[in-house]
Design an enzyme around this catalytic site. Structure first.
Site, PDB file in Angstrom:
ATOM      1  N   GLU A 147      42.642 -33.306  19.895  1.00 11.10           N
ATOM      2  CA  GLU A 147      42.307 -31.923  20.249  1.00 11.10           C
ATOM      3  C   GLU A 147      43.493 -30.896  20.383  1.00 11.10           C
ATOM      4  O   GLU A 147      44.733 -31.346  20.410  1.00 11.10           O
ATOM      5  CB  GLU A 147      41.589 -31.959  21.760  1.00 11.10           C
ATOM      6  CG  GLU A 147      40.448 -32.864  21.830  1.00 11.10           C
ATOM      7  CD  GLU A 147      39.291 -32.461  20.682  1.00 11.10           C
ATOM      8  OE1 GLU A 147      39.296 -31.471  19.979  1.00 11.10           O
ATOM      9  OE2 GLU A 147      38.552 -33.260  20.339  1.00 11.10           O
ATOM     10  N   ALA A 151      36.006 -40.571  14.747  1.00 14.83           N
ATOM     11  CA  ALA A 151      35.674 -40.055  13.496  1.00 14.83           C
ATOM     12  C   ALA A 151      36.814 -39.188  13.131  1.00 14.83           C
ATOM     13  O   ALA A 151      37.175 -38.283  13.738  1.00 14.83           O
ATOM     14  CB  ALA A 151      34.434 -39.299  13.702  1.00 14.83           C
ATOM     15  N   TYR A 164      25.340 -43.432   2.936  1.00 16.89           N
ATOM     16  CA  TYR A 164      25.649 -44.193   3.852  1.00 16.89           C
ATOM     17  C   TYR A 164      25.929 -45.760   3.413  1.00 16.89           C
ATOM     18  O   TYR A 164      27.027 -45.990   2.907  1.00 16.89           O
ATOM     19  CB  TYR A 164      24.658 -44.050   5.132  1.00 16.89           C
ATOM     20  CG  TYR A 164      24.991 -43.044   5.964  1.00 16.89           C
ATOM     21  CD1 TYR A 164      25.941 -43.158   6.763  1.00 16.89           C
ATOM     22  CD2 TYR A 164      24.252 -41.854   5.767  1.00 16.89           C
ATOM     23  CE1 TYR A 164      26.502 -42.011   7.726  1.00 16.89           C
ATOM     24  CE2 TYR A 164      24.510 -40.836   6.836  1.00 16.89           C
ATOM     25  CZ  TYR A 164      25.498 -41.040   7.626  1.00 16.89           C
ATOM     26  OH  TYR A 164      26.007 -39.795   8.660  1.00 16.89           O
TER      27      TYR A 164
END
Length: 331
Positions: A6, A71, A170
């Protein structure tokens, strides 16, 4: 203990949404008398793994659960330094469909055509390198070698499989190859650590709103139709409700698990139920710009997406003056 990449606020510049989520979590944990630590950095790196291991040794002791839900579009191999970038593409042949372009600020959507060329071998391999199980294995092996995992630890990786409507994106695309690698990694971790009472698991989750939900082709349209159907049938779950059910029903229930033929825990059972999918398919085949708002949950999708970034909340005064964005501390 949490690990995520972050961006901290800097003076008048705000940090990333996840930074504030981490800060809020740490503050709530402290108020509840719970020990918590958050690390901001590259979870793929050896250095971050060393930092976490040292913290566990010094202040936490062995842990009994490791959740792997990482992710990222890019991974730098910690040994070779090679940079891999994942792609979301079909395999074998081009894929054409319609997707939903969202204006989440105004809760409106536009149906738009999408065409994706098939991935080549290098792109597929890079996607597996980023989103497969290599880093999950590294975390477990390094933590186990350092003695910071309890003898009967569990580790679970989150995945999403989708249905026939999203198959090309997917399970039938580059993402599917990465997910196959994740499944194989789970088998290998169980072979290595299962004899000591440990357990590795992969959980196939339902569709939820995430930062990636608007970026993957076709997904915004399928998800928004699905949410409208599940809310109408009374079986929709947001992210927290869904993971709560995973822990209560499957991970620590002590009863028989809902396992598929690959060994995954199936938490997408409500999403993939015949009654839900039959109605989703009907709407998918009939949806157009005119009936979009009636067939799909554009409003709910937009609201959930905005909340990830701290917007659209009734408990926040967005007109309040901001003076120092670094006043919140995560540590």
């Amino acid at each position: 203990m949490g690990v995520s990449l972050e961006k901290a606020p800097d003076g008048s510049k705000p940090g990333s949404a996840g930074w504030y989520n981490n800060a809020a979590f740490d503050q709530l944990a402290s108020k509840s008398g719970l020990q918590a630590a958050t690390f901001d950095g590259d979870a793929f790196s050896h250095d971050m793994k060393r930092q976490v291991i040292n913290e566990l040794k010094s202040n936490f002791g062995p842990v009994d659960l490791v959740v792997y839900s990482l992710a990222s579009p890019v991974r730098v191999d910690p040994d070779s330094g090679e940079r891999f970038r994942s792609v979301i593409k079909p395999l074998g042949e081009a894929y054409e469909a319609q997707t939903l372009t969202l204006d989440v600020l105004n809760a409106v959507g536009q149906l738009t055509p999408v065409s994706l060329e098939p991935a080549n071998e290098a792109e597929t391999a890079a996607t597996v390198a980023v989103m497969g199980g290599d880093d999950w294995r590294e975390w477990i092996e390094q933590c186990a070698s350092a003695g910071v995992l309890s003898p009967g630890f569990k580790t679970i990786a989150y995945t999403y499989l989708g249905n026939d409507l999203t198959y090309a994106i997917y399970r039938g695309g580059t993402l599917g190859k990465a997910k196959e690698h994740l499944d194989q990694t789970c088998v290998e971790l169980n072979a290595k650590f299962g004899k000591h009472g440990a357990e590795a698991l992969v959980a196939a989750l339902k569709a939820v709103v995430t930062q990636a939900s608007t970026a993957i082709p076709v997904v915004p349209l399928y998800f928004s139709i699905l949410f409208k159907v599940m809310k109408g049938q009374g079986n929709h779950e947001d992210c927290i409700e869904h993971i709560n059910r995973l822990f209560r029903e499957q991970l620590y229930a002590g009863s028989a698990r809902r396992i598929d033929d690959v060994g995954r825990i199936r938490m997408d059972n409500l999403e993939l139920s015949e009654v839900v999918q039959r109605e989703v398919l009907r709407r998918w085949q009939d949806v157009d710009q005119e009936n979009l708002a009636a067939y799909a949950d554009i409003q709910g999708f937009s609201e959930e997406f905005l909340k990830i970034f701290g917007f659209g909340r009734s408990d926040v005064d967005y007109d309040a003056a901001l003076t120092d964005l670094t006043s919140i501390s995560t540590h």
